[in-house]
Enzyme design. Structure first.
Site, PDB file in Angstrom:
ATOM      1  N   TYR A  72     -14.974 -28.991   4.400  1.00 14.75           N
ATOM      2  CA  TYR A  72     -13.959 -29.908   4.928  1.00 14.75           C
ATOM      3  C   TYR A  72     -14.506 -30.788   6.054  1.00 14.75           C
ATOM      4  CZ  TYR A  72     -10.402 -27.199   2.400  1.00 14.75           C
ATOM      5  OH  TYR A  72      -9.659 -26.574   1.429  1.00 14.75           O
ATOM      6  N   LYS A  89     -19.557 -17.398  -2.888  1.00 14.42           N
ATOM      7  CA  LYS A  89     -19.915 -17.763  -4.263  1.00 14.42           C
ATOM      8  C   LYS A  89     -21.442 -17.814  -4.278  1.00 14.42           C
ATOM      9  CE  LYS A  89     -18.663 -19.155  -8.418  1.00 14.42           C
ATOM     10  NZ  LYS A  89     -18.095 -18.236  -9.406  1.00 14.42           N
ATOM     11  N   ASP A 117     -13.965 -16.276  -7.239  1.00 14.66           N
ATOM     12  CA  ASP A 117     -13.125 -16.255  -8.438  1.00 14.66           C
ATOM     13  C   ASP A 117     -12.595 -14.848  -8.697  1.00 14.66           C
ATOM     14  OD1 ASP A 117     -15.828 -15.750  -8.740  1.00 14.66           O
ATOM     15  OD2 ASP A 117     -15.999 -16.607 -10.746  1.00 14.66           O
ATOM     16  N   ASP A 166      -8.684 -21.250   2.634  1.00 12.63           N
ATOM     17  CA  ASP A 166      -7.494 -22.085   2.481  1.00 12.63           C
ATOM     18  C   ASP A 166      -6.737 -21.666   1.225  1.00 12.63           C
ATOM     19  OD1 ASP A 166      -5.707 -24.136   2.654  1.00 12.63           O
ATOM     20  OD2 ASP A 166      -7.134 -25.762   2.321  1.00 12.63           O
ATOM     21  N   ASP A 188      -3.264 -18.871   0.800  1.00 16.09           N
ATOM     22  CA  ASP A 188      -1.999 -19.282   0.175  1.00 16.09           C
ATOM     23  C   ASP A 188      -1.625 -18.341  -0.973  1.00 16.09           C
ATOM     24  OD1 ASP A 188      -1.654 -21.336   1.921  1.00 16.09           O
ATOM     25  OD2 ASP A 188      -1.426 -22.898   0.399  1.00 16.09           O
TER      26      ASP A 188
END
Ligand code: NAD
Length: 365
Positions: A143, A193, A225, A249, A253
């Site tokens: 980001y 990852k 994943d 992020d 959620d």
């Protein structure tokens, strides 16, 4: 007799942020005894600051925030300011505040209150008594990485971002996560990852190096994943999860929805001196603002986090959390957490009454 005193800056913000904050402050004042003195200051922030001062956060407000032990934030934004250029929007103040306080560790609990386990989209046996803490790196990663942009090459538009972490950024957020895991069940899962992204191979290497200082904590690793899948398959296998900005992020959620309601979710963002910003996960909810129907519990639970993480008063945090639990056990609900089943024995209450009931429980305990 006062044993400790703290400066707390209150930024109520816009919409339901401004509406729930006074009630959450009433709960906060009811929760402390004479041993703790709270010195509160108030400032405009977000849309209301744009209206009064022309900017979402004045330099004076940032200075006040930096000098405080903790900052309480309602929520910012709304349709009135939606058409402003991006760098003048209320959300710009939010990013400026987080980076001005150097809040690099975002703590997002996913906690199911027993009486609300029916509100989850998952089967209640999977989520009842769920208590996960996601630690998300907040000031680095893809980001913020440079270079970034959209350009045209050979008549083709191409978008690009840079996923970058240096080892000091990984080290400091892992230490926060190990410390928290040590105070909880002693289990930490790091999510990356590493099979395809070098930056997250470094993430895994550094987390393993930091682990040598926390050998009492059991460390595991998952690819992002698989972590997403495991969160909805068997969420109770997790205690503390640490991960980078973008993965955090998304996963926070997912974990949030396990609990069923946005109006119940608190958050904390901490810097290296454990000073922090405490805010509910929800936004300003313009669709319900000004009607005394917003759920104040996410803000109230954010205040509980402030006592635990920045003010070193875990007993106050616990008393607030127990009071919230009892109110829910009694069947009191704001509209967002009201069961759809009309036969459920619950009583619909407004923002003010929900706070009154929490205060009542605090006083009777
Ligand atoms: P939102 O969280 O404000 O609302 C989403 C839905 O959840 C709405 O239907 C709302 O009524 C409901 N809801 C949210 N909080 C609730 C509560 N405490 N009690 C009962 N119901 C609640 O998200 P949105 O609609 O996407 O955004 C609205 C505005 O808030 C936008 O301007 C957005 O930019 C801003 N926002 C700010 C923050 C922040 O300040 N940190 C975070 C998210 C959104």
């Amino acid at each position: 007799m006062t044993e400790s005193s703290f400066d707390v800056l209150v930024l109520s913000g816009d919409g339901i942020g401004a509406e729930i904050m006074p009630h959450a402050i009433r709960v906060m004042n009811a929760a402390v005894d004479d041993s703790i003195e709270l010195r509160l200051e108030y400032a405009d922030f977000g849309g209301c600051s744009i209206d009064r001062h022309g900017v979402p956060m004045t330099e004076e407000t940032l200075r006040q925030a930096q000098e405080s032990d903790a900052v309480l934030l309602g929520a910012v934004g709304g349709p009135k300011w939606d058409d402003l250029p991006v760098d003048q929007k209320p959300e710009k103040g939010l990013l400026g505040l987080r980076s001005g306080l150097d809040c690099f560790a975002n703590l997002r609990p996913a906690l199911t209150f027993g009486p609300l386990s029916e509100a989850s989209t998952l089967k209640s046996e999977l989520v009842s008594d769920l208590d996960i803490l996601i630690v998300r790196e907040l000031t680095g990663g893809v980001y913020f990485g440079e270079p970034r942009g959209i350009e045209t090459r050979d008549n083709l538009r191409r978008g690009f971002n840079t996923f970058v972490y240096d080892e000091s950024e990984i080290e400091r957020v892992s230490k926060v996560a190990f410390e928290l895991a040590r105070k909880r069940s002693g289990k930490l899962c790091s999510v990356d990852k590493a099979n395809v992204l070098e930056v997250t191979q470094l993430w895994r290497d550094v987390v393993c190096e930091v682990h040598s200082e926390y050998t009492d904590v059991e460390l595991s690793h998952l690819y992002v994943d698989n972590a997403a899948m495991q969160l909805v398959r068997q969420p109770k296998q997790f205690d503390v999860i640490v991960t980078g900005n973008m993965f955090g992020d998304i996963l926070s959620d997912v974990a949030a929805m396990l609990t069923g309601s946005l109006g119940m979710l608190p958050s904390a963002s901490l810097n290296s001196s454990n000073r922090g910003l405490y805010e509910p996960v929800h936004g300003t909810a313009p669709d319900i603002a000004g009607q005394n129907i917003a759920n104040p519990l996410a803000m109230i639970l954010s205040i509980a986090m402030m006592f635990r993480y920045s003010l070193d008063a875990a007993h106050v945090a616990e008393s607030i959390e127990v009071a919230v639990h009892r109110v829910l056990e009694q069947g009191l609900r704001t509209g967002d957490i009201m069961p759809l089943d009309p036969s459920a024995e619950c009583l619909l209450v407004g923002t003010d009454q929900m706070a009154d009931e929490v205060i009542g429980q605090l006083k009777s305990s």
